[in-house]
Write an enzyme that holds these catalytic residues in place. Structure first.
Site, mmCIF file in Angstrom:
data_model
loop_
_atom_site.group_PDB
_atom_site.id
_atom_site.type_symbol
_atom_site.label_atom_id
_atom_site.label_comp_id
_atom_site.label_asym_id
_atom_site.label_seq_id
_atom_site.Cartn_x
_atom_site.Cartn_y
_atom_site.Cartn_z
ATOM 1 N N LYS A 117 4.828 9.066 8.807
ATOM 2 C CA LYS A 117 4.631 8.679 10.056
ATOM 3 C C LYS A 117 6.003 9.094 10.820
ATOM 4 C CE LYS A 117 2.302 4.416 8.585
ATOM 5 N NZ LYS A 117 0.648 4.725 8.622
ATOM 6 N N TYR B 235 0.983 -1.088 0.015
ATOM 7 C CA TYR B 235 0.022 0.084 0.083
ATOM 8 C C TYR B 235 0.781 1.215 -0.082
ATOM 9 C CZ TYR B 235 -3.458 3.479 1.658
ATOM 10 O OH TYR B 235 -4.285 4.489 1.989
ATOM 11 N N ASP C 74 9.187 2.860 -0.582
ATOM 12 C CA ASP C 74 8.386 3.367 0.142
ATOM 13 C C ASP C 74 8.710 2.984 1.661
ATOM 14 O OD1 ASP C 74 6.288 4.001 1.874
ATOM 15 O OD2 ASP C 74 4.637 3.213 0.568
HETATM 16 N N1 HOZ Z 1 -1.537 3.668 6.277
HETATM 17 C C1 HOZ Z 1 -1.627 2.839 7.591
HETATM 18 C C2 HOZ Z 1 -1.432 1.710 7.782
HETATM 19 N N2 HOZ Z 1 -1.965 0.940 6.855
HETATM 20 C C3 HOZ Z 1 -3.017 3.426 8.135
HETATM 21 C C4 HOZ Z 1 -3.485 4.910 7.989
HETATM 22 C C5 HOZ Z 1 -4.651 4.864 7.378
HETATM 23 O O1 HOZ Z 1 -4.998 4.353 6.442
HETATM 24 O O2 HOZ Z 1 -5.642 5.376 8.209
#
Ligand code: HOZ
Length: 427
Positions: A267, A144, A239
């Site tokens: 993050k 992702y 990433d």
């Molecule tokens: N990308 C984060 C972990 N998969 C989650 C953040 C979100 O989508 O709120």
């Protein structure tokens, strides 16, 4: 535990906010039940609207690596706020954080700040396309890279959790430029390069995947991607939204000793405030506007409050020479002890761990790609999640997500967590 106020708040939110949440992974849709509304967080703990407290193993999905509301970061933000919230002009702070990062992370000469990991990955891809003059990218199933169109194809995280790995709204025209391969499958990537000669701008990868649960690179996967990109004139994009400043100050590039051409961050880099960034060598970064022609911009990019929170967080990490050793050790203990307890209960499982990232997969003994992650027993994970939640342990609400361990989690929190897990029964 009582969740009366959380339930009432969710009902109200549901009327005004789609699905009652501002990001789908918070909705508890896959684990079931009502999402818990938090009202405060400090150190290893969060407190909800009903005054229940939880040991937090999500840590805001990664940013709170020092634990919540670290006193020095809080002080720095307060002080900065006295001087203004947003200028819309350059400020010295932006150079300070850029310099700290460039001088301490391998293979990057320049960094551009944005406001989220999504923005960072979306911009990195545009830059890779602008630099190479090519359109196609390779991404991996279950990875992702935020919610921009090119990436919502067999995407992980909430997209996988809710069964929408290919989102409606992504045009066929966009989707055709995203080629897919299985994580850890070197041969598939080589095939894609063979069948699309001179067309692939970049390969984007989570060097340790965190959005299909935690999945580690195997079979020299990252080294092989480097080699294939070099042979085919494509850029390798790491990433590092999850792994950056978490696995090491220099992220996965440092830990695996593999050079990326572009790296994206989010993050930890913002210490809990909204920050993303992408970085690379001069020859690539010079193509960005205003120096180059690849356009990218943002009103709140380099926002002074966010920069101050990020800079203070990174400085605190940097000055503690045992920082990574300590959080990695905590995570190792957790992995080892949870494994012992589950074994003693004959619950087949696999724990994947790298540094301070880990996931527990049930009823499977190896997980190295999305298909395997999907084969794990997710309904058992959901039971495990609720059993722990009820007893004040807050895990990510999906078996496709990663636990992020903070420096505030110490022996006391681990002991309490293990005591709860000892009482878990599989039925
Ligand atoms: N990308 C984060 C972990 N998969 C989650 C953040 C979100 O989508 O709120």
């Amino acid at each position: 535990m009582l969740y009366q106020r959380s339930s009432a708040l969710f009902d109200e939110a549901y009327q005004y906010i789609p699905g009652g949440v501002n990001s789908p992974v918070r909705a508890f849709k896959s684990v079931g039940g009502v999402p818990i509304f938090m009202k405060s967080a400090k150190g290893a703990y969060m407190t909800d609207a009903d005054d229940n407290t939880y040991i937090d193993y999500i840590n805001s999905w990664g940013p709170a690596i020092l634990g919540h509301t670290h006193p020095e970061v809080l002080e720095a933000i307060k002080k900065q706020a006295e001087n203004g919230f947003s200028y819309g002009t350059p400020s010295e702070l932006e150079t300070e954080i850029a310099k700290l990062i460039v001088e301490n992370v391998p293979n990057i000469d320049q960094i551009r700040m944005v406001s989220s990991g999504t923005e960072a990955c979306m911009s990195a891809i545009r830059l890779a396309r602008g630099f190479t003059g090519r359109d196609k990218i390779i991404k991996f199933e279950g990875c992702y890279h935020g919610h921009s169109d090119s990436f919502l194809i067999k995407a992980g995280s909430g997209a996988a959790t809710f069964g929408n790995p290919n989102s409606p709204g992504v045009t066929a025209g966009t989707a055709k430029d995203t080629l897919l391969a299985k994580y850890n499958d070197n041969e598939q990537v080589a095939d894609l390069f063979r069948h699309n000669p001179g067309e692939i701008a970049a390969v984007i990868v989570e060097p340790v995947a965190g959005n299909m649960g935690c999945v580690l690179p195997e079979n020299n996967f990252l080294q092989n991607l480097r080699k294939l990109c070099d042979e085919n004139g494509a850029l390798l994009i790491f990433d590092e939204v999850m792994t950056g400043f978490r696995l090491a100050f220099g992220g996965a590039q440092e830990v695996y000793n593999v050079k990326a051409d572009l790296v994206t961050y989010g993050k930890v880099i913002g210490g809990g405030l909204p920050v993303g960034a992408f970085a690379g060598r001069n020859e690539i970064m010079d193509h960005l506007a205003p120096k180059g022609a690849v356009y990218q911009a943002g009103t709140l990019s380099g926002n002074p409050l966010a920069m101050r929170a990020g800079l203070t967080t990174l400085e605190l990490i940097k000055k503690d020479e045992n920082f990574y050793q300590n959080i990695n050790k905590t995570t190792e203990t957790l992995d080892f002890e949870i494994g012992k307890i589950l074994n003693s209960k004959n619950i087949e499982h696999r724990i994947n761990r790298k540094g301070s990232m880990m996931s527990v997969f049930f009823h499977i003994n190896s997980v190295s790609n999305f298909d395997e992650a999907a084969k794990a027993n997710h309904s058992l994970f959901n039971n495990f999640f609720h059993f722990l939640l009820e007893k004040g342990i807050y895990l990510p609400p999906s078996g496709y997500e990663t636990w992020f361990i903070s420096d505030a989690i110490k022996e006391k929190e681990i002991d309490s967590t293990l005591e709860v897990i000892r009482k878990f029964e599989y039925s």
